[in-house]
Write a protein that holds these residues in place. Sequence first.
Motif, PDB file in Angstrom:
ATOM      1  N   VAL A 100      50.559  70.786  56.391  1.00 25.51           N
ATOM      2  CA  VAL A 100      51.618  70.313  55.503  1.00 25.51           C
ATOM      3  C   VAL A 100      51.108  69.027  54.862  1.00 25.51           C
ATOM      4  O   VAL A 100      50.660  68.124  55.563  1.00 25.51           O
ATOM      5  CB  VAL A 100      52.931  70.050  56.255  1.00 25.51           C
ATOM      6  N   TYR A 101      51.179  68.970  53.549  1.00 28.99           N
ATOM      7  CA  TYR A 101      50.678  67.817  52.800  1.00 28.99           C
ATOM      8  C   TYR A 101      51.852  66.962  52.341  1.00 28.99           C
ATOM      9  O   TYR A 101      52.836  67.475  51.784  1.00 28.99           O
ATOM     10  CB  TYR A 101      49.857  68.276  51.602  1.00 28.99           C
ATOM     11  N   TYR A 102      51.735  65.662  52.581  1.00 26.51           N
ATOM     12  CA  TYR A 102      52.777  64.706  52.244  1.00 26.51           C
ATOM     13  C   TYR A 102      52.240  63.657  51.269  1.00 26.51           C
ATOM     14  O   TYR A 102      51.119  63.180  51.432  1.00 26.51           O
ATOM     15  CB  TYR A 102      53.260  63.969  53.492  1.00 26.51           C
ATOM     16  N   CYS A 103      53.064  63.297  50.301  1.00 25.91           N
ATOM     17  CA  CYS A 103      52.734  62.116  49.517  1.00 25.91           C
ATOM     18  C   CYS A 103      53.571  60.945  50.025  1.00 25.91           C
ATOM     19  O   CYS A 103      54.652  61.131  50.593  1.00 25.91           O
ATOM     20  CB  CYS A 103      52.942  62.332  48.025  1.00 25.91           C
ATOM     21  N   ALA A 104      53.053  59.755  49.833  1.00 24.47           N
ATOM     22  CA  ALA A 104      53.706  58.545  50.316  1.00 24.47           C
ATOM     23  C   ALA A 104      53.421  57.409  49.350  1.00 24.47           C
ATOM     24  O   ALA A 104      52.393  57.409  48.657  1.00 24.47           O
ATOM     25  CB  ALA A 104      53.195  58.189  51.709  1.00 24.47           C
ATOM     26  N   THR A 105      54.322  56.438  49.299  1.00 21.97           N
ATOM     27  CA  THR A 105      54.121  55.291  48.423  1.00 21.97           C
ATOM     28  C   THR A 105      54.578  54.004  49.098  1.00 21.97           C
ATOM     29  O   THR A 105      55.351  54.014  50.061  1.00 21.97           O
ATOM     30  CB  THR A 105      54.905  55.428  47.099  1.00 21.97           C
ATOM     31  N   ARG A 106      54.078  52.919  48.571  1.00 19.37           N
ATOM     32  CA  ARG A 106      54.576  51.599  48.908  1.00 19.37           C
ATOM     33  C   ARG A 106      54.291  50.704  47.712  1.00 19.37           C
ATOM     34  O   ARG A 106      53.348  50.945  46.945  1.00 19.37           O
ATOM     35  CB  ARG A 106      53.935  51.030  50.160  1.00 19.37           C
ATOM     36  N   ARG A 107      55.102  49.666  47.585  1.00 23.44           N
ATOM     37  CA  ARG A 107      54.979  48.807  46.424  1.00 23.44           C
ATOM     38  C   ARG A 107      53.776  47.890  46.591  1.00 23.44           C
ATOM     39  O   ARG A 107      53.644  47.210  47.615  1.00 23.44           O
ATOM     40  CB  ARG A 107      56.256  47.994  46.224  1.00 23.44           C
ATOM     41  N   ALA A 108      52.933  47.859  45.578  1.00 30.40           N
ATOM     42  CA  ALA A 108      51.750  46.995  45.598  1.00 30.40           C
ATOM     43  C   ALA A 108      51.311  46.723  44.163  1.00 30.40           C
ATOM     44  O   ALA A 108      50.249  47.171  43.729  1.00 30.40           O
ATOM     45  CB  ALA A 108      50.622  47.653  46.390  1.00 30.40           C
ATOM     46  N   PRO A 109      52.148  45.979  43.419  1.00 34.11           N
ATOM     47  CA  PRO A 109      51.839  45.774  41.999  1.00 34.11           C
ATOM     48  C   PRO A 109      50.613  44.907  41.791  1.00 34.11           C
ATOM     49  O   PRO A 109      50.429  43.905  42.470  1.00 34.11           O
ATOM     50  CB  PRO A 109      53.103  45.096  41.468  1.00 34.11           C
ATOM     51  N   PHE A 110      49.790  45.304  40.866  1.00 33.58           N
ATOM     52  CA  PHE A 110      48.606  44.570  40.443  1.00 33.58           C
ATOM     53  C   PHE A 110      47.645  44.303  41.595  1.00 33.58           C
ATOM     54  O   PHE A 110      46.879  43.339  41.553  1.00 33.58           O
ATOM     55  CB  PHE A 110      49.013  43.265  39.773  1.00 33.58           C
TER      56      PHE A 110
ATOM     57  N   TYR B  80      51.527  53.947  58.768  1.00 29.58           N
ATOM     58  CA  TYR B  80      52.507  52.872  58.947  1.00 29.58           C
ATOM     59  C   TYR B  80      52.514  51.883  57.786  1.00 29.58           C
ATOM     60  O   TYR B  80      53.399  51.043  57.682  1.00 29.58           O
ATOM     61  CB  TYR B  80      52.302  52.143  60.273  1.00 29.58           C
ATOM     62  N   GLU B  81      51.535  51.974  56.898  1.00 22.88           N
ATOM     63  CA  GLU B  81      51.485  51.073  55.744  1.00 22.88           C
ATOM     64  C   GLU B  81      52.314  51.571  54.567  1.00 22.88           C
ATOM     65  O   GLU B  81      52.428  50.880  53.562  1.00 22.88           O
ATOM     66  CB  GLU B  81      50.039  50.869  55.303  1.00 22.88           C
ATOM     67  N   TYR B  82      52.869  52.747  54.675  1.00 24.62           N
ATOM     68  CA  TYR B  82      53.660  53.335  53.598  1.00 24.62           C
ATOM     69  C   TYR B  82      55.144  53.343  53.949  1.00 24.62           C
ATOM     70  O   TYR B  82      55.529  53.597  55.081  1.00 24.62           O
ATOM     71  CB  TYR B  82      53.189  54.764  53.303  1.00 24.62           C
ATOM     72  N   ASN B  83      55.968  53.052  52.937  1.00 24.58           N
ATOM     73  CA  ASN B  83      57.406  52.949  53.147  1.00 24.58           C
ATOM     74  C   ASN B  83      58.169  54.230  52.850  1.00 24.58           C
ATOM     75  O   ASN B  83      59.197  54.504  53.458  1.00 24.58           O
ATOM     76  CB  ASN B  83      57.985  51.853  52.231  1.00 24.58           C
ATOM     77  N   TYR B  84      57.683  54.995  51.876  1.00 23.85           N
ATOM     78  CA  TYR B  84      58.435  56.149  51.393  1.00 23.85           C
ATOM     79  C   TYR B  84      57.588  57.403  51.507  1.00 23.85           C
ATOM     80  O   TYR B  84      56.391  57.389  51.198  1.00 23.85           O
ATOM     81  CB  TYR B  84      58.848  55.928  49.929  1.00 23.85           C
ATOM     82  N   TRP B  85      58.243  58.478  51.920  1.00 22.51           N
ATOM     83  CA  TRP B  85      57.558  59.747  52.161  1.00 22.51           C
ATOM     84  C   TRP B  85      58.315  60.911  51.531  1.00 22.51           C
ATOM     85  O   TRP B  85      59.563  60.900  51.486  1.00 22.51           O
ATOM     86  CB  TRP B  85      57.443  60.006  53.663  1.00 22.51           C
ATOM     87  N   GLY B  86      57.566  61.892  51.076  1.00 23.31           N
ATOM     88  CA  GLY B  86      58.169  63.134  50.631  1.00 23.31           C
ATOM     89  C   GLY B  86      58.417  64.056  51.804  1.00 23.31           C
ATOM     90  O   GLY B  86      58.100  63.729  52.960  1.00 23.31           O
ATOM     91  N   GLN B  87      58.959  65.236  51.498  1.00 22.53           N
ATOM     92  CA  GLN B  87      59.318  66.181  52.551  1.00 22.53           C
ATOM     93  C   GLN B  87      58.139  67.068  52.948  1.00 22.53           C
ATOM     94  O   GLN B  87      58.209  67.770  53.962  1.00 22.53           O
ATOM     95  CB  GLN B  87      60.494  67.057  52.099  1.00 22.53           C
ATOM     96  N   GLY B  88      57.093  67.061  52.149  1.00 27.42           N
ATOM     97  CA  GLY B  88      55.901  67.840  52.463  1.00 27.42           C
ATOM     98  C   GLY B  88      55.875  69.191  51.777  1.00 27.42           C
ATOM     99  O   GLY B  88      56.909  69.771  51.440  1.00 27.42           O
ATOM    100  N   THR B  89      54.668  69.690  51.570  1.00 28.49           N
ATOM    101  CA  THR B  89      54.469  71.018  51.004  1.00 28.49           C
ATOM    102  C   THR B  89      53.362  71.713  51.793  1.00 28.49           C
ATOM    103  O   THR B  89      52.337  71.104  52.109  1.00 28.49           O
ATOM    104  CB  THR B  89      54.126  70.944  49.496  1.00 28.49           C
ATOM    105  N   GLN B  90      53.591  72.969  52.139  1.00 26.10           N
ATOM    106  CA  GLN B  90      52.661  73.711  53.000  1.00 26.10           C
ATOM    107  C   GLN B  90      51.473  74.225  52.181  1.00 26.10           C
ATOM    108  O   GLN B  90      51.658  74.849  51.126  1.00 26.10           O
ATOM    109  CB  GLN B  90      53.380  74.883  53.658  1.00 26.10           C
ATOM    110  N   VAL B  91      50.294  73.990  52.714  1.00 29.88           N
ATOM    111  CA  VAL B  91      49.061  74.560  52.160  1.00 29.88           C
ATOM    112  C   VAL B  91      48.427  75.412  53.251  1.00 29.88           C
ATOM    113  O   VAL B  91      48.176  74.922  54.351  1.00 29.88           O
ATOM    114  CB  VAL B  91      48.089  73.462  51.699  1.00 29.88           C
ATOM    115  N   THR B  92      48.192  76.665  52.934  1.00 31.33           N
ATOM    116  CA  THR B  92      47.567  77.579  53.879  1.00 31.33           C
ATOM    117  C   THR B  92      46.343  78.197  53.231  1.00 31.33           C
ATOM    118  O   THR B  92      46.435  78.778  52.143  1.00 31.33           O
ATOM    119  CB  THR B  92      48.541  78.681  54.302  1.00 31.33           C
ATOM    120  N   VAL B  93      45.202  78.046  53.899  1.00 28.37           N
ATOM    121  CA  VAL B  93      43.945  78.586  53.385  1.00 28.37           C
ATOM    122  C   VAL B  93      43.504  79.701  54.316  1.00 28.37           C
ATOM    123  O   VAL B  93      43.254  79.472  55.506  1.00 28.37           O
ATOM    124  CB  VAL B  93      42.868  77.505  53.292  1.00 28.37           C
TER     125      VAL B  93
END
Length: 127
Positions: free
Chosen positions: A93-103, A112-125
């Motif tokens: 399951v692949y997740y994107c995450a973000t945190r504020r870090a302007p400039f 633990y360095e990221y504040n916000y997370w998506g719900q994830g998307t399944q990748v199957t190979v």
Amino acid sequence: QVQLVESGGGLVQTGGSLRLSCAASGPTFSTYVMGWFRQAPGKEREFVAAINWSGERTDYADSAKGRFTISRDNARNTGYLQMNSLKPEDTAVYYCATRRAPFSPVLFVTTYEYNYWGQGTQVTVSS
């Protein structure tokens, strides 16, 4: 509050490609560093790639170097992970995450360095 929605996962054969997208809400996406992580069954969530606020700096896990490309379109509030030459061990399951870090040129590679997370998307190979 930032909300993230991933899409683009699916089932692909070994050697195939997928492009994951991460759509972010809010007007300040351009000030956020973005990362992609993945979690396979029974394993801890691991870093895949990160990109700074401007898109000028990127970082990859060794397993992703040369095969994956992270990018972003701040005008569309969307980040991407292009995955080529996929292998069965990329299944997760692949997740994107973000945190504020302007400039900031700093990239973050731990969960633990990221504040916000998506719900994830399944990748199957498949092999």
